[in-house]
Design a protein around this motif. Structure first.
Motif, PDB file in Angstrom:
ATOM      1  N   ALA A 283      -0.100  -4.952   9.039  1.00 30.90           N
ATOM      2  CA  ALA A 283      -0.382  -5.137   7.567  1.00 30.90           C
ATOM      3  C   ALA A 283      -1.748  -5.531   7.150  1.00 30.90           C
ATOM      4  CB  ALA A 283       0.754  -6.395   7.189  1.00 30.90           C
ATOM      5  N   GLU A 284      -2.433  -6.588   8.248  1.00 31.35           N
ATOM      6  CA  GLU A 284      -3.573  -6.925   8.107  1.00 31.35           C
ATOM      7  C   GLU A 284      -4.717  -5.905   8.006  1.00 31.35           C
ATOM      8  OE1 GLU A 284      -6.763  -9.628   7.093  1.00 31.35           O
ATOM      9  OE2 GLU A 284      -4.810  -9.820   6.762  1.00 31.35           O
ATOM     10  N   GLU A 285      -4.302  -4.749   8.889  1.00 33.02           N
ATOM     11  CA  GLU A 285      -5.307  -3.819   9.129  1.00 33.02           C
ATOM     12  C   GLU A 285      -5.425  -2.794   8.036  1.00 33.02           C
ATOM     13  OE1 GLU A 285      -7.571  -2.315  11.614  1.00 33.02           O
ATOM     14  OE2 GLU A 285      -7.404  -4.461  11.862  1.00 33.02           O
ATOM     15  N   VAL A 286      -4.090  -2.734   6.995  1.00 36.63           N
ATOM     16  CA  VAL A 286      -3.975  -2.018   5.915  1.00 36.63           C
ATOM     17  C   VAL A 286      -4.601  -2.622   4.889  1.00 36.63           C
ATOM     18  CG1 VAL A 286      -2.141  -1.180   4.241  1.00 36.63           C
ATOM     19  CG2 VAL A 286      -1.714  -0.610   6.588  1.00 36.63           C
ATOM     20  N   ARG A 287      -4.451  -4.008   4.683  1.00 42.76           N
ATOM     21  CA  ARG A 287      -4.926  -4.645   3.715  1.00 42.76           C
ATOM     22  C   ARG A 287      -6.499  -4.578   3.791  1.00 42.76           C
ATOM     23  NH1 ARG A 287      -8.010  -8.915   2.895  1.00 42.76           N
ATOM     24  NH2 ARG A 287      -8.034  -9.844   5.104  1.00 42.76           N
ATOM     25  N   LEU A 288      -7.114  -4.795   4.832  1.00 39.59           N
ATOM     26  CA  LEU A 288      -8.573  -4.568   5.050  1.00 39.59           C
ATOM     27  C   LEU A 288      -8.957  -3.271   4.673  1.00 39.59           C
ATOM     28  CD1 LEU A 288      -9.005  -6.328   8.539  1.00 39.59           C
ATOM     29  CD2 LEU A 288      -9.805  -7.009   6.492  1.00 39.59           C
ATOM     30  N   ARG A 289      -8.225  -2.100   4.844  1.00 38.82           N
ATOM     31  CA  ARG A 289      -8.616  -0.738   4.719  1.00 38.82           C
ATOM     32  C   ARG A 289      -8.581  -0.706   3.104  1.00 38.82           C
ATOM     33  NH1 ARG A 289      -5.819   4.764   6.728  1.00 38.82           N
ATOM     34  NH2 ARG A 289      -6.641   6.421   5.277  1.00 38.82           N
ATOM     35  N   THR A 290      -7.295  -1.114   2.598  1.00 35.52           N
ATOM     36  CA  THR A 290      -7.316  -1.040   1.211  1.00 35.52           C
ATOM     37  C   THR A 290      -8.335  -1.737   0.365  1.00 35.52           C
ATOM     38  OG1 THR A 290      -5.481  -2.421   1.086  1.00 35.52           O
ATOM     39  CG2 THR A 290      -4.693  -0.379   1.054  1.00 35.52           C
ATOM     40  N   ASP A 291      -8.641  -2.761   0.676  1.00 38.80           N
ATOM     41  CA  ASP A 291      -9.556  -3.818   0.129  1.00 38.80           C
ATOM     42  C   ASP A 291     -11.063  -3.196   0.163  1.00 38.80           C
ATOM     43  OD1 ASP A 291      -7.708  -5.710  -0.259  1.00 38.80           O
ATOM     44  OD2 ASP A 291      -8.515  -7.405   0.947  1.00 38.80           O
ATOM     45  N   SER A 292     -11.309  -2.572   1.313  1.00 40.21           N
ATOM     46  CA  SER A 292     -12.745  -1.686   1.454  1.00 40.21           C
ATOM     47  C   SER A 292     -12.835  -0.715   0.750  1.00 40.21           C
ATOM     48  CB  SER A 292     -12.973  -1.738   2.970  1.00 40.21           C
ATOM     49  OG  SER A 292     -12.218  -0.514   3.647  1.00 40.21           O
ATOM     50  N   ALA A 293     -11.796   0.157   0.454  1.00 39.55           N
ATOM     51  CA  ALA A 293     -11.623   1.447  -0.457  1.00 39.55           C
ATOM     52  C   ALA A 293     -11.642   0.948  -1.826  1.00 39.55           C
ATOM     53  CB  ALA A 293     -10.354   1.882  -0.112  1.00 39.55           C
ATOM     54  N   ALA A 294     -11.306  -0.298  -2.309  1.00 36.67           N
ATOM     55  CA  ALA A 294     -11.132  -0.634  -3.528  1.00 36.67           C
ATOM     56  C   ALA A 294     -12.626  -1.288  -4.064  1.00 36.67           C
ATOM     57  CB  ALA A 294     -10.156  -1.743  -3.910  1.00 36.67           C
ATOM     58  N   GLY A 295     -13.160  -1.689  -3.140  1.00 40.54           N
ATOM     59  CA  GLY A 295     -14.436  -2.564  -3.191  1.00 40.54           C
ATOM     60  C   GLY A 295     -15.911  -1.716  -2.944  1.00 40.54           C
TER      61      GLY A 295
ATOM     62  N   ALA B  83       0.676  -1.233  -0.027  1.00 41.07           N
ATOM     63  CA  ALA B  83      -0.017   0.052  -0.165  1.00 41.07           C
ATOM     64  C   ALA B  83       0.958   1.264   0.123  1.00 41.07           C
ATOM     65  CB  ALA B  83      -0.862   0.057   1.248  1.00 41.07           C
ATOM     66  N   PRO B  84       0.301   2.275  -0.513  1.00 39.56           N
ATOM     67  CA  PRO B  84       1.157   3.626  -0.466  1.00 39.56           C
ATOM     68  C   PRO B  84       1.457   4.104   0.831  1.00 39.56           C
ATOM     69  CG  PRO B  84      -0.831   3.795  -1.977  1.00 39.56           C
ATOM     70  CD  PRO B  84      -1.013   2.511  -1.024  1.00 39.56           C
ATOM     71  N   PRO B  85       2.642   4.644   0.993  1.00 47.27           N
ATOM     72  CA  PRO B  85       3.033   4.910   2.425  1.00 47.27           C
ATOM     73  C   PRO B  85       1.878   5.825   3.263  1.00 47.27           C
ATOM     74  CG  PRO B  85       4.602   5.968   0.683  1.00 47.27           C
ATOM     75  CD  PRO B  85       3.615   5.000   0.049  1.00 47.27           C
ATOM     76  N   GLU B  86       1.347   6.824   2.623  1.00 47.92           N
ATOM     77  CA  GLU B  86       0.386   7.676   3.203  1.00 47.92           C
ATOM     78  C   GLU B  86      -0.717   6.820   4.030  1.00 47.92           C
ATOM     79  OE1 GLU B  86       2.704   9.858   0.627  1.00 47.92           O
ATOM     80  OE2 GLU B  86       1.059   8.019   0.150  1.00 47.92           O
ATOM     81  N   VAL B  87      -1.156   5.613   3.043  1.00 49.57           N
ATOM     82  CA  VAL B  87      -2.297   4.945   3.603  1.00 49.57           C
ATOM     83  C   VAL B  87      -1.697   4.191   4.706  1.00 49.57           C
ATOM     84  CG1 VAL B  87      -3.662   2.978   3.174  1.00 49.57           C
ATOM     85  CG2 VAL B  87      -3.292   4.734   1.329  1.00 49.57           C
ATOM     86  N   VAL B  88      -0.525   3.742   4.904  1.00 50.55           N
ATOM     87  CA  VAL B  88       0.126   2.772   5.816  1.00 50.55           C
ATOM     88  C   VAL B  88       0.282   3.627   7.168  1.00 50.55           C
ATOM     89  CG1 VAL B  88       1.976   1.502   6.650  1.00 50.55           C
ATOM     90  CG2 VAL B  88       1.166   1.305   4.443  1.00 50.55           C
TER      91      VAL B  88
END
Length: 137
Positions: free
Chosen positions: A125-137, A12-17
């Protein structure tokens, strides 16, 4: 004195992390599971440790320009730490957590700290993944 450091790449991009890591309402989701941070008048926070039942007065500062979070005890010099997010290219980030214990008598065992840092980075990493998955979906 003992110092410990672990790094992990996150897709994920650094700002998101960084935004995920500094979210005070979500710290319990990635910090060691027996630590709970309660904000006061920032940068002051209280850290409760379940295993000891004790609270520690601490400071926590987030610097969005540097993508860095720093923390440490404020009543004594037991420990300090930082988390740094760096751009590793192609939309990914490198996250590094560093802890310094200034009194070895108060430091957990080295293997315990290293395992805890790795677990925390995995949960982040899991929190970031959940955040990016929900933003993409």
């Amino acid at each position: 004195m003992s110092e410990h450091e672990r790094s992990r790449t996150m897709p994920a991009p650094p700002e998101v992390v960084f935004d995920q890591a500094r979210d005070l309402d979500r710290l319990d989701h990635w910090l060691p599971q027996d630590l709970h941070v309660r904000p006061e008048v920032l940068p002051a926070v209280t850290v409760h440790e379940d295993s000891t039942g004790q609270d520690a007065h601490a400071l926590m500062r987030a610097d969005p320009d540097q993508l860095r979070i720093e923390w440490g005890t404020r009543d004594d010099d037991r420990y300090a730490g930082w988390l740094q997010v760096a751009d590793s290219g192609s939309g990914a980030s490198e996250v590094t957590i560093h802890l310094s214990f200034f009194d070895d008598a108060h430091a957990p065992g080295g293997d315990d700290i290293d395992t805890t840092l790795e677990d925390s980075l995995q949960r982040l990493a899991e929190e970031v993944r959940l955040r990016t998955d929900s933003a993409a979906g």
